[in-house]
Write a protein that holds these residues in place. Structure first.
Motif, short mmCIF file in Angstrom:
data_model
loop_
_atom_site.label_atom_id
_atom_site.label_comp_id
_atom_site.label_asym_id
_atom_site.label_seq_id
_atom_site.Cartn_x
_atom_site.Cartn_y
_atom_site.Cartn_z
N UNK A 237 38.01 71.85 -105.31
CA UNK A 237 39.21 71.25 -104.69
C UNK A 237 39.89 70.06 -105.38
N UNK A 238 41.27 70.11 -105.01
CA UNK A 238 42.21 69.48 -106.07
C UNK A 238 42.25 67.84 -105.25
N UNK A 239 41.83 67.72 -104.08
CA UNK A 239 41.91 66.11 -103.95
C UNK A 239 40.18 65.99 -103.09
N UNK A 240 39.34 65.76 -104.11
CA UNK A 240 37.90 65.42 -103.32
C UNK A 240 37.79 64.57 -102.60
N UNK A 241 38.37 63.57 -102.60
CA UNK A 241 38.48 62.23 -101.71
C UNK A 241 38.43 62.62 -100.44
N UNK A 242 39.74 63.32 -100.04
CA UNK A 242 40.10 63.91 -98.62
C UNK A 242 38.95 65.00 -98.18
N UNK A 243 38.62 65.71 -98.95
CA UNK A 243 37.52 66.84 -98.51
C UNK A 243 36.34 66.01 -98.35
N UNK A 244 35.80 65.20 -98.99
CA UNK A 244 34.63 64.31 -98.72
C UNK A 244 34.82 63.55 -97.28
N UNK A 245 35.76 63.06 -97.15
CA UNK A 245 36.22 62.31 -95.99
C UNK A 245 35.79 63.23 -94.66
N UNK A 246 36.35 64.37 -94.85
CA UNK A 246 36.45 65.41 -93.80
C UNK A 246 34.95 65.86 -93.48
N UNK A 247 34.36 66.18 -94.48
CA UNK A 247 32.84 66.58 -94.32
C UNK A 247 32.08 65.81 -94.07
N UNK A 248 32.23 64.36 -94.30
CA UNK A 248 31.38 63.13 -93.58
C UNK A 248 31.75 63.05 -92.18
N UNK A 249 33.05 63.21 -91.76
CA UNK A 249 33.39 63.22 -90.44
C UNK A 249 32.44 63.89 -89.50
N UNK A 250 32.66 65.15 -89.89
CA UNK A 250 31.98 66.34 -89.41
C UNK A 250 30.65 66.07 -89.20
N UNK A 251 29.75 65.60 -90.32
CA UNK A 251 28.35 65.37 -90.37
C UNK A 251 27.92 64.28 -89.54
N UNK A 252 29.04 63.54 -89.37
CA UNK A 252 28.69 62.41 -88.36
C UNK A 252 28.90 62.38 -86.93
N UNK A 253 29.49 63.61 -86.79
CA UNK A 253 29.71 63.91 -85.02
C UNK A 253 30.96 64.23 -84.93
N UNK A 254 32.19 64.28 -85.55
CA UNK A 254 33.34 64.68 -85.23
C UNK A 254 33.40 66.22 -85.27
N UNK A 255 34.16 66.97 -84.27
CA UNK A 255 33.94 68.27 -84.33
C UNK A 255 35.54 69.07 -84.00
#
Length: 463
Positions: A237-255
């Motif tokens: 991915x070209x913008x890893x910071x944004x992808x990491x933020x999204x993955x962490x949001x899902x992992x911690x309960x956002x769906x």
């Protein structure tokens, strides 16, 4: 050590033994074991294996030429064909009379740097390869590319494949065969933190406790898995910071998209949708709808990989401690949260168990489909969910809940499941509870009163 994939190997072997031209498409997310499978398959065979680089057309042609000549002649070569057409003509010559397997791994890289390769292969298949003994295998990790640009209608290769294989992570049954020394509780946790990904499974040592494995693999900065998810995102991915933020949001309960946009800090729903599309193509995120519901308004997103779920749930929030060498303290912090994390894993294990029972003819209802449901309980005007619904066309259904916790399941859980089943109109309903430890006497008594209730303990589940 090569473990599992017996069915996949047998499919490939059966195709190989036919002796006629075959075109096989193999795809699946990164680290799932595609390359290992194909290397095992071509062992002792006359074969060319080329793993494409994320580079330019010229460099890939040179390295592809080297791989072809070296494999065919048995001697190292730096010869380079003038074009891919010349290379394919040479492969044709080598496969007219004698079986030859040609494996092109990470095919999307080659197609990106040389867009004409799919059209060239299509023309070779139509006019030349069909009369040869070539077994052509295209393999790739980009799910969207392989499904759309190789298997899809718009691809020049459409309709020419003779077989396709989507390689999935190992299921729990295969995980049980992989480890010899874990008890059943540790096997479940090993499956959960590895996600059934062979490479990640290989990092877990069953001569040590799962506590030690988690500390050594996730909470030590020198370990492979400590940086693996972020490295994978950086690679893809070209913008890893944004992808990491999204993955962490899902992992911690956002769906939901709106929730993910808020908790990730990105804010823009449209931007989040674009990022998630990429994660879907990588097989890291998957979308889900309530069972038997077609409305896209109820779409939610979850992590497809339980290792990513574990990593993004526990590593970022404890990184400062980990990098100061406080691995034991971090484990103590997260230990009481592991059962909640394992609830997600146990639900998947229960689905796998039910399918096994169904195929064995041991299920109380022979079902044809399965899923999770969530929605509004019209009697209480509140949101509710059911872990598993499995049904058939005879208007019969299994309703199941899965509980991974260190206490017996009581009658309250059974009453709640019985109530939720009344939200659906089936001719026959079977209730099923799955428990890590067991059931209270009151729950067992209620099950007898209700009838058509199955109380299944984890220790009794045969995979």
């Amino acid at each position: 050590m090569f473990v599992g994939r017996e069915r996949e190997l047998q499919i490939l072997e059966n195709l190989y033994q036919k002796g006629a031209f075959e075109f096989v498409v193999v795809y699946g997310r990164r680290r799932v074991g595609k390359t290992t499978l194909l290397n095992e398959f071509i062992k002792e065979k006359r074969a060319v294996f080329y793993s494409c680089l994320d580079s330019n057309e010229k460099q890939n042609l040179e390295l592809f030429s080297n791989a072809v000549i070296t494999a065919v002649t048995g001697a190292e070569s730096r010869f380079s064909f003038q074009s891919y057409q010349d290379a394919m003509d040479y492969i044709l010559e080598q496969s007219v009379k004698e079986r030859l397997a040609l494996v092109i791994d990470e095919y999307p890289y080659l197609a990106n740097c040389y867009p004409g390769i799919s059209s060239l292969l299509a023309a070779m298949i139509d006019h030349k390869f069909l009369q040869s003994k070539l077994m052509l295998i295209l393999c790739g990790s980009s799910l969207s590319f392989m499904e759309n640009q190789v298997l899809g209608y718009q691809s020049p290769l459409y309709g020419r494949r003779t077989a396709q294989m989507k390689i999935l992570p190992f299921q729990f049954a295969e995980c049980m065969k992989y480890y010899q020394n874990f008890d059943k509780q540790d096997l479940a946790l090993a499956y959960g933190v590895s996600g059934g990904i062979p490479l990640y499974m290989s990092k877990i040592n069953d001569s040590k406790s799962m506590k030690d494995n988690i500390i050594n693999n996730f909470f030590e900065i020198s370990s492979y898995l400590y940086e693996e998810p972020e490295n994978l995102i950086k690679q893809e991915c070209r913008e890893p910071m944004q992808y990491n933020a999204i993955i962490r949001s899902i992992a911690t309960g956002s769906s939901k998209i709106s929730e993910i946009a808020g908790t990730s800090g990105i804010g823009d729903n449209s931007a989040v949708s674009n990022y998630i599309s990429k994660l879907l193509s990588l097989g890291i995120v998957e979308k889900e709808y309530p069972y038997k519901t077609a409305s896209t308004k109820k779409t939610i997103y979850k992590l497809a990989d339980s290792m990513f779920q574990f990593w993004y749930r526990f590593i970022p929030s404890n990184r400062s401690l980990i990098e100061r060498g406080a691995a034991e303290r971090v484990y103590q912090k997260i230990e009481e949260q592991i059962p909640a994390y394992m609830g997600f894993v146990f639900e998947e294990m229960c689905k796998q168990y039910l399918w096994k029972e169904n195929l064995r003819g041991s299920s109380p209802i022979e079902f044809t489909d399965m899923g999770r449901w969530w929605g509004t309980d019209k009697t209480t005007k509140s949101q509710t969910e059911i872990d598993i619904i499995a049904d058939n066309e005879q208007d019969e259904a299994i309703f199941a809940e899965c509980k991974w916790r260190n206490e017996d399941v009581g009658q309250a859980e059974l009453k709640a499941l019985q109530h939720k089943s009344t939200l659906f109109h089936y001719r026959k309903k079977v209730l099923m509870l799955f428990s890590k430890t067991g059931y209270t006497e009151a729950c067992k008594e209620l099950a007898k009163e209700l009838g058509e209730v199955y109380l299944v303990s984890y220790e009794d589940m045969e995979f």
